[in-house]
Design a protein around this motif. Structure first.
Motif, PDB file in Angstrom:
ATOM      1  N   ALA A 180       0.812  -1.215   0.000  1.00  0.00           N
ATOM      2  CA  ALA A 180       0.000   0.000   0.000  1.00  0.00           C
ATOM      3  C   ALA A 180       0.845   1.264   0.000  1.00  0.00           C
ATOM      4  O   ALA A 180       0.430   2.288  -0.533  1.00  0.00           O
ATOM      5  N   GLU A 181       2.000   1.208   0.579  1.00  0.00           N
ATOM      6  CA  GLU A 181       2.804   2.403   0.796  1.00  0.00           C
ATOM      7  C   GLU A 181       3.104   3.239  -0.443  1.00  0.00           C
ATOM      8  O   GLU A 181       2.898   4.438  -0.425  1.00  0.00           O
ATOM      9  N   PRO A 182       3.585   2.660  -1.539  1.00  0.00           N
ATOM     10  CA  PRO A 182       4.033   3.502  -2.653  1.00  0.00           C
ATOM     11  C   PRO A 182       2.974   4.458  -3.212  1.00  0.00           C
ATOM     12  O   PRO A 182       3.275   5.594  -3.497  1.00  0.00           O
ATOM     13  N   GLY A 183       1.748   4.026  -3.367  1.00  0.00           N
ATOM     14  CA  GLY A 183       0.771   4.897  -4.005  1.00  0.00           C
ATOM     15  C   GLY A 183      -0.520   5.059  -3.240  1.00  0.00           C
ATOM     16  O   GLY A 183      -1.488   5.595  -3.778  1.00  0.00           O
ATOM     17  N   SER A 184      -0.553   4.648  -2.008  1.00  0.00           N
ATOM     18  CA  SER A 184      -1.800   4.701  -1.254  1.00  0.00           C
ATOM     19  C   SER A 184      -2.156   6.125  -0.842  1.00  0.00           C
ATOM     20  O   SER A 184      -1.338   6.835  -0.275  1.00  0.00           O
ATOM     21  N   PRO A 185      -3.400   6.538  -1.117  1.00  0.00           N
ATOM     22  CA  PRO A 185      -3.835   7.865  -0.665  1.00  0.00           C
ATOM     23  C   PRO A 185      -4.161   7.851   0.835  1.00  0.00           C
ATOM     24  O   PRO A 185      -4.370   8.897   1.431  1.00  0.00           O
TER      25      PRO A 185
END
Length: 96
Positions: free
Chosen positions: A38-43
């Motif tokens: 989730a970290e790289p592109g999670s809002p």
């Protein structure tokens, strides 16, 4: 994938402020993988706090996922109970 898991239903159709994943022992791998994916592109920030920290972080705008392979791990269950008491959304899953 979140639609298949029913996250919209759990969060009332709204985006949560944050997602906290409570896990212990072997289940911690699930939490770590979720956090990494989730970290790289999670809002929405996804975190795997310690059990003590999790209790003080959650509120009605948060989504808490308790991970336990047996469904009986006291740590994640305690975090889920405290999160529910504080009004956080808790998905109800189970073994498939």
């Amino acid at each position: 994938m979140s639609r298949e898991a029913g996250i919209e239903r759990v969060a009332g159709g709204e985006r949560p402020r944050s997602v906290l994943v409570a896990s212990l022992g072997g289940s911690a791998v699930v939490a770590d993988v979720l956090e990494l994916l989730a970290e790289p592109g999670s809002p929405v920030p996804v975190s795997v706090p310690t059990q003590r920290a999790a209790a003080g972080l959650v509120g009605p705008l948060d989504l808490v996922v308790a991970v336990s392979l047996s469904g009986r791990a006291p740590g994640p269950l305690a975090v889920a109970a405290e999160a529910a008491r504080r009004g956080a959304a808790i998905p109800h899953g189970g073994r498939r």
